[in-house]
Design a protein around this motif. Structure first.
Motif, PDB file in Angstrom:
ATOM      1  N   ILE A 148       0.835  -1.204   0.000  1.00  0.00           N
ATOM      2  CA  ILE A 148       0.000   0.000   0.000  1.00  0.00           C
ATOM      3  C   ILE A 148       0.869   1.254   0.000  1.00  0.00           C
ATOM      4  CG2 ILE A 148      -1.620   1.348   1.410  1.00  0.00           C
ATOM      5  CD1 ILE A 148      -2.866  -1.313   2.273  1.00  0.00           C
ATOM      6  N   ASN A 149       1.977   1.213   0.736  1.00  0.00           N
ATOM      7  CA  ASN A 149       2.893   2.359   0.765  1.00  0.00           C
ATOM      8  C   ASN A 149       3.650   2.533  -0.546  1.00  0.00           C
ATOM      9  OD1 ASN A 149       2.212   3.040   3.360  1.00  0.00           O
ATOM     10  ND2 ASN A 149       4.066   2.222   4.304  1.00  0.00           N
ATOM     11  N   GLY A 150       3.614   1.530  -1.419  1.00  0.00           N
ATOM     12  CA  GLY A 150       4.356   1.604  -2.667  1.00  0.00           C
ATOM     13  C   GLY A 150       5.850   1.619  -2.452  1.00  0.00           C
ATOM     14  N   GLU A 151       6.328   0.798  -1.507  1.00  0.00           N
ATOM     15  CA  GLU A 151       7.751   0.767  -1.151  1.00  0.00           C
ATOM     16  C   GLU A 151       8.272  -0.663  -1.226  1.00  0.00           C
ATOM     17  OE1 GLU A 151       7.702   2.229   2.843  1.00  0.00           O
ATOM     18  OE2 GLU A 151       6.664   0.471   3.630  1.00  0.00           O
ATOM     19  N   LEU A 152       9.586  -0.804  -1.175  1.00  0.00           N
ATOM     20  CA  LEU A 152      10.229  -2.124  -1.207  1.00  0.00           C
ATOM     21  C   LEU A 152       9.786  -2.936  -2.414  1.00  0.00           C
ATOM     22  CD1 LEU A 152      10.019  -3.117   2.585  1.00  0.00           C
ATOM     23  CD2 LEU A 152      11.750  -1.749   1.408  1.00  0.00           C
ATOM     24  N   TRP A 153       9.702  -2.258  -3.561  1.00  0.00           N
ATOM     25  CA  TRP A 153       9.249  -2.928  -4.777  1.00  0.00           C
ATOM     26  C   TRP A 153      10.330  -3.846  -5.341  1.00  0.00           C
ATOM     27  CZ3 TRP A 153       9.151   2.679  -4.922  1.00  0.00           C
ATOM     28  CH2 TRP A 153      10.376   3.236  -5.315  1.00  0.00           C
ATOM     29  N   GLY A 154       9.961  -4.581  -6.392  1.00  0.00           N
ATOM     30  CA  GLY A 154      10.862  -5.554  -6.991  1.00  0.00           C
ATOM     31  C   GLY A 154      11.710  -4.983  -8.112  1.00  0.00           C
ATOM     32  N   ARG A 155      12.466  -5.862  -8.730  1.00  0.00           N
ATOM     33  CA  ARG A 155      13.337  -5.474  -9.841  1.00  0.00           C
ATOM     34  C   ARG A 155      12.499  -5.313 -11.118  1.00  0.00           C
ATOM     35  NH1 ARG A 155      18.765  -6.558  -8.476  1.00  0.00           N
ATOM     36  NH2 ARG A 155      18.976  -7.810  -6.575  1.00  0.00           N
ATOM     37  N   PRO A 156      13.019  -4.576 -12.098  1.00  0.00           N
ATOM     38  CA  PRO A 156      12.303  -4.446 -13.379  1.00  0.00           C
ATOM     39  C   PRO A 156      12.059  -5.806 -14.022  1.00  0.00           C
ATOM     40  CG  PRO A 156      14.046  -2.813 -13.228  1.00  0.00           C
ATOM     41  CD  PRO A 156      14.226  -3.733 -12.057  1.00  0.00           C
ATOM     42  N   THR A 157      10.908  -5.961 -14.655  1.00  0.00           N
ATOM     43  CA  THR A 157      10.539  -7.248 -15.242  1.00  0.00           C
ATOM     44  C   THR A 157       9.519  -7.046 -16.349  1.00  0.00           C
ATOM     45  OG1 THR A 157       9.661  -9.448 -14.746  1.00  0.00           O
ATOM     46  CG2 THR A 157       8.685  -7.610 -13.574  1.00  0.00           C
ATOM     47  N   ASP A 158       9.319  -8.088 -17.157  1.00  0.00           N
ATOM     48  CA  ASP A 158       8.291  -8.042 -18.187  1.00  0.00           C
ATOM     49  C   ASP A 158       7.209  -9.091 -17.939  1.00  0.00           C
ATOM     50  OD1 ASP A 158       9.730 -10.301 -18.720  1.00  0.00           O
ATOM     51  OD2 ASP A 158      10.159  -9.816 -20.817  1.00  0.00           O
ATOM     52  N   VAL A 159       7.120  -9.605 -16.707  1.00  0.00           N
ATOM     53  CA  VAL A 159       6.052 -10.565 -16.404  1.00  0.00           C
ATOM     54  C   VAL A 159       4.708  -9.856 -16.544  1.00  0.00           C
ATOM     55  CG1 VAL A 159       7.513 -11.931 -14.869  1.00  0.00           C
ATOM     56  CG2 VAL A 159       6.141 -10.061 -13.923  1.00  0.00           C
ATOM     57  N   PRO A 160       3.646 -10.574 -16.905  1.00  0.00           N
ATOM     58  CA  PRO A 160       2.360  -9.933 -17.174  1.00  0.00           C
ATOM     59  C   PRO A 160       1.693  -9.313 -15.957  1.00  0.00           C
ATOM     60  CG  PRO A 160       2.174 -12.325 -17.319  1.00  0.00           C
ATOM     61  CD  PRO A 160       3.624 -12.016 -17.238  1.00  0.00           C
ATOM     62  N   TRP A 161       2.173  -9.629 -14.754  1.00  0.00           N
ATOM     63  CA  TRP A 161       1.585  -9.014 -13.546  1.00  0.00           C
ATOM     64  C   TRP A 161       2.474  -7.902 -12.985  1.00  0.00           C
ATOM     65  CZ3 TRP A 161       3.087 -14.135 -14.013  1.00  0.00           C
ATOM     66  CH2 TRP A 161       4.280 -14.482 -13.378  1.00  0.00           C
ATOM     67  N   ALA A 162       3.405  -7.411 -13.798  1.00  0.00           N
ATOM     68  CA  ALA A 162       4.282  -6.324 -13.360  1.00  0.00           C
ATOM     69  C   ALA A 162       3.469  -5.054 -13.104  1.00  0.00           C
ATOM     70  CB  ALA A 162       5.350  -6.052 -14.408  1.00  0.00           C
ATOM     71  N   TYR A 227      15.889 -12.289  -4.745  1.00  0.00           N
ATOM     72  CA  TYR A 227      16.394 -12.312  -6.113  1.00  0.00           C
ATOM     73  C   TYR A 227      15.555 -11.425  -7.037  1.00  0.00           C
ATOM     74  CZ  TYR A 227      19.772 -16.020  -5.186  1.00  0.00           C
ATOM     75  OH  TYR A 227      20.845 -16.738  -4.719  1.00  0.00           O
ATOM     76  N   VAL A 228      14.314 -11.161  -6.676  1.00  0.00           N
ATOM     77  CA  VAL A 228      13.470 -10.305  -7.523  1.00  0.00           C
ATOM     78  C   VAL A 228      13.100  -9.009  -6.820  1.00  0.00           C
ATOM     79  CG1 VAL A 228      12.516 -12.236  -8.830  1.00  0.00           C
ATOM     80  CG2 VAL A 228      11.340 -11.464  -6.764  1.00  0.00           C
ATOM     81  N   ARG A 229      13.653  -8.776  -5.659  1.00  0.00           N
ATOM     82  CA  ARG A 229      13.375  -7.543  -4.908  1.00  0.00           C
ATOM     83  C   ARG A 229      14.526  -6.561  -5.094  1.00  0.00           C
ATOM     84  NH1 ARG A 229      12.204  -7.138   1.665  1.00  0.00           N
ATOM     85  NH2 ARG A 229      13.132  -5.090   1.958  1.00  0.00           N
ATOM     86  N   SER A 230      14.212  -5.316  -5.334  1.00  0.00           N
ATOM     87  CA  SER A 230      15.257  -4.303  -5.506  1.00  0.00           C
ATOM     88  C   SER A 230      15.938  -4.037  -4.172  1.00  0.00           C
ATOM     89  CB  SER A 230      14.661  -2.998  -6.035  1.00  0.00           C
ATOM     90  OG  SER A 230      14.289  -3.136  -7.385  1.00  0.00           O
ATOM     91  N   PRO A 231      17.273  -4.059  -4.149  1.00  0.00           N
ATOM     92  CA  PRO A 231      17.970  -3.753  -2.895  1.00  0.00           C
ATOM     93  C   PRO A 231      17.871  -2.269  -2.562  1.00  0.00           C
ATOM     94  CG  PRO A 231      19.539  -4.005  -4.684  1.00  0.00           C
ATOM     95  CD  PRO A 231      18.193  -4.362  -5.251  1.00  0.00           C
ATOM     96  N   ASP A 232      18.073  -1.945  -1.302  1.00  0.00           N
ATOM     97  CA  ASP A 232      18.123  -0.529  -0.921  1.00  0.00           C
ATOM     98  C   ASP A 232      19.218   0.162  -1.726  1.00  0.00           C
ATOM     99  OD1 ASP A 232      16.740  -0.060   2.218  1.00  0.00           O
ATOM    100  OD2 ASP A 232      16.811  -2.022   1.253  1.00  0.00           O
ATOM    101  N   PRO A 233      18.970   1.404  -2.182  1.00  0.00           N
ATOM    102  CA  PRO A 233      19.943   2.069  -3.064  1.00  0.00           C
ATOM    103  C   PRO A 233      21.354   2.099  -2.503  1.00  0.00           C
ATOM    104  CG  PRO A 233      17.899   3.327  -2.953  1.00  0.00           C
ATOM    105  CD  PRO A 233      17.776   2.231  -1.945  1.00  0.00           C
ATOM    106  N   GLN A 234      21.486   2.323  -1.184  1.00  0.00           N
ATOM    107  CA  GLN A 234      22.817   2.420  -0.588  1.00  0.00           C
ATOM    108  C   GLN A 234      23.522   1.069  -0.486  1.00  0.00           C
ATOM    109  OE1 GLN A 234      19.968   2.844   0.946  1.00  0.00           O
ATOM    110  NE2 GLN A 234      19.942   1.886   2.958  1.00  0.00           N
TER     111      GLN A 234
END
Length: 284
Positions: A148-162, A227-234
């Motif tokens: 809901i907060n729109g945070e801790l999103w995943g890595r870029p992908t082309d899956v149909p539920w992206a 493996y599919v979650r974006s790491p914290d930028p730092q």
């Protein structure tokens, strides 16, 4: 860029404002996670034959809350963003700015549970098994709040539920990894631990196995989703070179969980009867 198939629902992170005080979904996730876990723990006492009174559960709510908040915040500071907080120490107390670590919160609850069981004469593994059955409730609500907060999103992908998350500076379709974690750490882990608790006598005869299953199960689920979650930028460099911080922190959980399962299974089957008169009532 592939077409966006599923629109991000873009729910307001603030449910309602009462005067100057916003009531956020994230805060409600913590509140209801602890509350629902408390009521479920009351139902589990008989099933697991845990020598715990209702007064003990009432008292432990405060211990657990302090462990979750203090451990979660300190874990985030130490593991994910130490530079920022060493430069600005007072920011550690700004909980409204966000930043909590599950691994830190878990450590805080474990410390609280050890101190609490020692103070009340409760067998720690039986108490831990009860916590293991209830903890996925909070994990599920917490991951839904992250979504809901729109945070801790995943890595870029082309899956149909992206989905494209509004706060993403790149505005590219990404894995909704928060929902993956909600499904694995919340729903699947809850089902696994509680099916074992309700369909077998493991919780009664071999205290500690459910605790180990929870630790190893969470660690495995978190390790996989990273493996599919974006790491914290730092910490992006760490994730590219080796493993992500979440994976490094999950490895000890997997090993500890497996070790506890082996230890509990090698012990002679236990009888809960001798524990029933054990705890000191209202000592917390």
């Amino acid at each position: 860029m592939p077409p966006l198939v599923i629109d991000y629902p873009n729910i307001d992170p603030v449910l309602v404002e009462i005067g100057p005080f916003p009531i956020r979904w994230y805060a409600l996730a913590y509140f209801f996670g602890i509350l629902l876990a408390y009521f479920y723990a009351r139902a589990l006492v008989g099933r697991l034959r845990a020598p715990v009174s209702r007064q003990h559960l009432d008292d432990f709510i405060l211990w657990a809350t302090l462990g979750i908040v203090a451990g979660g915040r300190l874990g985030y500071v130490l593991f994910y963003n130490p530079g920022r907080f060493f430069a600005e120490p007072l920011g550690i107390f700004a909980l409204w700015d966000g930043g909590m670590s599950f691994h830190g919160g878990l450590t805080g609850v474990i410390v609280a549970a050890i101190l609490f069981t020692r103070a009340n004469g409760i067998p720690p593994m039986r108490f831990g098994d009860m916590l293991a059955c209830t903890a996925p409730i909070g994990l599920l609500l917490g991951r839904l709040a992250n979504f809901i907060n729109g945070e801790l999103w995943g890595r870029p992908t082309d899956v149909p539920w992206a989905m494209v998350f509004p706060a993403d500076p790149l505005q590219v379709p990404r894995h909704p990894s928060q929902l993956y974690e909600a499904a694995l750490e919340g729903v699947a882990l809850f089902a696994l631990v509680n099916v074992l608790a309700y369909t077998t006598r493991i919780g009664q005869r071999r205290p500690g196995v459910l605790t180990g299953v929870f630790l190893a199960g969470y660690g495995t689920a978190r390790f996989a989703v990273e493996y599919v979650r974006s790491p914290d930028p730092q910490l992006e460099g760490l994730a590219r070179a080796f493993l992500s911080m979440g994976q490094w922190l999950s490895l000890p959980m997997i090993l500890a969980g497996a070790a506890i399962i082996v230890w509990a299974w090698r012990r002679p089957p236990q009888s809960a009867a001798r524990d029933r008169a054990g705890p000191r009532q209202g000592a917390a």
